[in-house]
Scaffold this active site. Structure first.
Site, PDB file in Angstrom:
ATOM      1  N   CYS A 115     116.976   2.235 105.731  1.00 30.50           N
ATOM      2  CA  CYS A 115     116.154   3.809 107.115  1.00 30.50           C
ATOM      3  C   CYS A 115     117.159   4.781 106.847  1.00 30.50           C
ATOM      4  CB  CYS A 115     115.775   2.883 107.801  1.00 30.50           C
ATOM      5  SG  CYS A 115     114.577   1.772 108.219  1.00 30.50           S
ATOM      6  N   ILE A 116     116.437   5.960 106.424  1.00 30.68           N
ATOM      7  CA  ILE A 116     117.647   7.285 106.077  1.00 30.68           C
ATOM      8  C   ILE A 116     117.460   7.638 107.607  1.00 30.68           C
ATOM      9  CG2 ILE A 116     118.075   8.586 104.503  1.00 30.68           C
ATOM     10  CD1 ILE A 116     115.590   7.933 102.814  1.00 30.68           C
TER      11      ILE A 116
END
Length: 116
Positions: A115-116
């Site tokens: 996940c960014i």
């Protein structure tokens, strides 16, 4: 880092709002973290459907020692809770800031891998 007050105790959060110590988690902590998101969505409340996903994530983490990315989360929820809940549309309705990121944050878990 920042902190939140929970029951007279300071709980540390990292720069993205995730718990630095997973043992600090409680339902009260989850509620406070959810309240922080109310600034953008004043009607947001944790419902039984949210808790079902949060508790699922905590069980998943206990078993696999990893916070699942959204694709894995969707598939795993589908297996355990059924197709009507194991789909992106349903999960994004519950957690509009990203089902894996937002739900893991409320569950007291680390940010999911990928996940960014």
């Amino acid at each position: 880092m920042s902190t939140i007050e929970v029951g007279g105790k300071s709980v540390e959060l990292d720069e993205e709002g995730y718990l630095t110590n997973l043992a600090d988690w409680s339902e009260e902590v989850a509620g406070i973290l959810a309240d922080q998101d109310k600034a953008d969505n004043p009607d947001f409340e944790l419902t039984d459907n949210h808790w079902e996903v949060i508790n699922f994530l905590r069980e998943y983490y206990d078993e696999y020692q990893i916070a699942p990315a959204v694709r894995v989360l969707t598939k795993a929820i589908g297996k355990k809770l059924g197709k009507d809940k194991g789909n992106s549309k349903y999960l994004y309705e519950l957690f509009p800031y990203g089902p894996a990121k937002q739900a893991c944050r409320y569950a007291g878990l680390p940010k999911p891998t990928g996940c960014i």
